[in-house]
Structure formats: structure tokens, C-alpha cells
Design an enzyme around this catalytic site. Structure first.
Site, short mmCIF file in Angstrom:
data_model
loop_
_atom_site.label_atom_id
_atom_site.label_comp_id
_atom_site.label_asym_id
_atom_site.label_seq_id
_atom_site.Cartn_x
_atom_site.Cartn_y
_atom_site.Cartn_z
N SER A 129 -1.35 -3.54 -2.32
CA SER A 129 -1.34 -4.22 -3.61
C SER A 129 -1.36 -5.73 -3.38
CB SER A 129 -0.12 -3.78 -4.43
OG SER A 129 -0.25 -4.18 -5.78
N GLU A 176 -9.50 -1.08 -4.36
CA GLU A 176 -8.67 -0.30 -5.29
C GLU A 176 -8.04 -1.27 -6.26
OE1 GLU A 176 -5.08 -0.19 -5.67
OE2 GLU A 176 -4.80 -1.86 -4.30
N HIS A 188 -2.81 2.58 -5.76
CA HIS A 188 -1.67 2.86 -6.64
C HIS A 188 -1.71 4.31 -7.10
CE1 HIS A 188 -2.07 -1.52 -6.67
NE2 HIS A 188 -0.81 -1.58 -7.06
#
Length: 306
Positions: A109, A207, A276
Site C-alpha cells: 500500500s 493494485e 488490498h
């Protein structure tokens, strides 16, 4: 390329929060998971702090990062959570110190900025995997997410096929190169900076979470216009959780991703459980990888040295 040494039971790992404050309840359970692997755990002194949406000031978060890399007792650094903030400290990181003290760095992330900056400045292989205070510490964490930590103890080549998840070929072909990437929003935020993402002859993983298709379109267009998609040799589409239109007319996420995959015209596959998601399959960044769309297979070399 510098591969960090593998972990041994009984060794100590450090936990830091270089971005946002972690959920402390999840973090405690995540620490228990590491201890269950036979590891000792040292928590950074500023991990429990909160400075707005940051886990302490920039100086405090940077101090924890530097202390863990500089401490010879610490053999791996596991991030508590993502959120926001690693880009704020990237320019002040002591990369020479990290290069002199290579060790495992694990997260994803917002940690994408650290992955990119540290790899490009030092050559250190880092690991894109689920974190303690946002993934591992939850009660419903999938066993596959936890199994990913095994690659830190033994050199294991990852082979990802449809036995793990359904994969869809977007552009046919075979490509080999170092695996790089991570969170799309963070990758785009590196453009124009000292730490601008280098995709030349590399396999790019992307992502994201909570971005509407139009936002994903804008970011992929920026990667395309800056040459990052053309320079890559292959593209992996990870999980885009909750990336749905909120209101009004919209292209679908699938239409947006397919548009840029075709523009790039590089071997591309979507459907990887990386990002995620639960489960979340962990991979090392900076190591050789091969994507084969005909076999719907990704093979990634181990990121751990002996």
C-alpha cells in the site's frame, strides 16, 4: 540486486509505522503472530503515536526506520500498516546506511513509495506483503496471507497459477524481468521526483483500493504518457478492491484496464490476489520473474539470500 539474509527462529524483527497510525488491537495480534513464528519483536518507539493522519511526525517516523536498519540485532523490518506518509520521508532517508545494513523490509500500500525508493537507491530486494495492523491482526485473515511469511525463512520460488485464483489474459505473450510496482496511486506519485519509478525491461505489478474507474483511468494514463507502460516488459494486474463507480455514467474498471493493457501491448494478466485483498499473496520486488500468458503462470525468484 542485494538479497537480505533469511530469518532464523529466535532472531529479532522490528515493527514500524512509517505512514499512518495502525489499529493497536490488530497490531497486538499481528505481533503475536510473529512471535508464534519463533521471532522476537521490537516495536519502534513512535508506532503508537498519532499526528493527524500520520503515525507521528516525519522526523519520528524516519527515526524509527533508521534505528531499525541501523540496529544489528534487527534482522527484518515489518510495517504495521499503510495509509499515507512514506513519500514525505523518502527524500531524507539515509540510503547509504540502508545499503550498508541490508535487511528484510515488508509491507504494501503506502509502503510502495519505500519499496520503490529503497530498491532504486540501494538495489535491496524488498517484500510486498500483508501488514500486521491492517491484515494479519484481523481475525478473518486467510491462511495463505500468513503462509507468505514462510519465504523469509527459506529461499522459495513462487509459482502463481490458476490453482490460487482465476487469471485472465489481457495481452498474449511471455516476458521476463525484475518484478516491481505496488499501489498504483503511490507509483504515480513518484513521477517527476528523484524516486521516479523505473519500469524499463521490468514486470510491473499494479493494485489499488477505493479508486473509481475514472481515477484509475487518470493514473494509468499518466503512467502511459510518461512511458512507464511502454518501457515495462510485462504487466500484472493485482487486486483493485472497491474500485467501483460511485454515481453517474462510468466505464467499468475492466474496460479501463483493458484499454491501457492494449495500448501498452505487453504480456498482461489480471486476477492476482496481491494488494488490498484476503488472501494476499506476498512477492519480493527487484528479483527476476517470468510471466507466461499461454500457461497463465507467474514465476518469481526467491527474494532471500542464504
Amino acid at each position: 540486486m542485494i538479497k537480505p539474509k533469511r530469518l532464523q527462529p529466535g532472531e529479532m524483527v522490528g515493527v514500524i509505522a512509517p505512514a499512518s497510525p495502525p489499529n493497536q488491537e490488530y497490531l497486538e495480534r499481528g505481533i503475536g503472530f510473529l512471535q508464534g513464528l519463533g521471532l522476537k519483536v521490537k516495536v519502534g518507539k513512535h508506532v503508537a503515536k498519532a499526528y493527524g493522519y500520520l503515525a507521528g511526525t516525519d522526523d519520528e517516523r524516519l527515526e524509527d526506520l533508521h534505528e531499525m536498519f541501523n540496529n544489528p540485532e534487527i534482522k527484518a523490518i515489518i510495517c504495521a500498516c499503510g495509509g499515507y506518509g512514506t513519500g514525505r520521508i523518502a527524500s531524507n532517508i539515509n540510503y547509504e546506511m540502508i545499503k550498508a545494513n541490508p535487511k528484510i523490509l515488508w509491507g504494501y500500500s503506502d509502503i510502495t513509495f519505500l519499496h520503490t525508493a529503497i530498491r532504486q537507491e540501494t538495489g535491496l530486494v524488498t517484500f510486498h506483503g500483508p501488514m500486521l495492523g491492517s491484515d494479519i491482526g484481523k481475525e478473518d485473515t486467510h491462511p495463505l496471507s500468513k503462509e507468505g511469511f514462510n519465504q523469509l525463512f527459506e529461499p522459495i520460488n513462487l509459482t502463481y497459477t490458476e490453482e490460487i485464483s482465476r487469471l485472465e489474459t489481457l495481452v498474449e505473450g511471455v516476458a521476463s524481468g525484475p518484478l516491481v510496482g505496488g499501489n498504483l496511486s503511490l507509483l504515480v506519485s513518484t513521477l517527476g521526483s528523484r524516486h521516479e519509478l523505473d519500469t524499463k525491461d521490468k514486470i510491473l505489478l499494479i493494485e489499488d483500493i477505493g479508486e473509481e474507474p475514472r481515477a484509475v483511468d487518470r493514473m494509468l494514463n499518466q503512467l502511459y504518457m510518461s512511458g512507464k507502460l511502454d518501457e515495462a516488459c510485462g504487466i500484472l494486474i493485482g487486486d483493485f478492491f472497491d474500485c467501483l463507480p460511485k454515481k453517474g455514467l462510468s466505464l467499468s474498471l475492466e474496460e479501463v484496464i483493458m484499454h491501457y493493457a492494449r495500448l501498452a501491448s505487453k504480456p498482461s494478466i489480471k486476477g492476482f490476489l496481491m494488494g488490498h485483498c484476503n488472501p494476499h499473496v506476498s512477492v519480493p520486488f527487484g528479483v527476476p520473474a517470468t510471466i507466461n500468458t499461454f500457461e497463465k503462470k507467474l514465476v518469481v525468484e526467491s527474494g532471500i539470500g542464504y
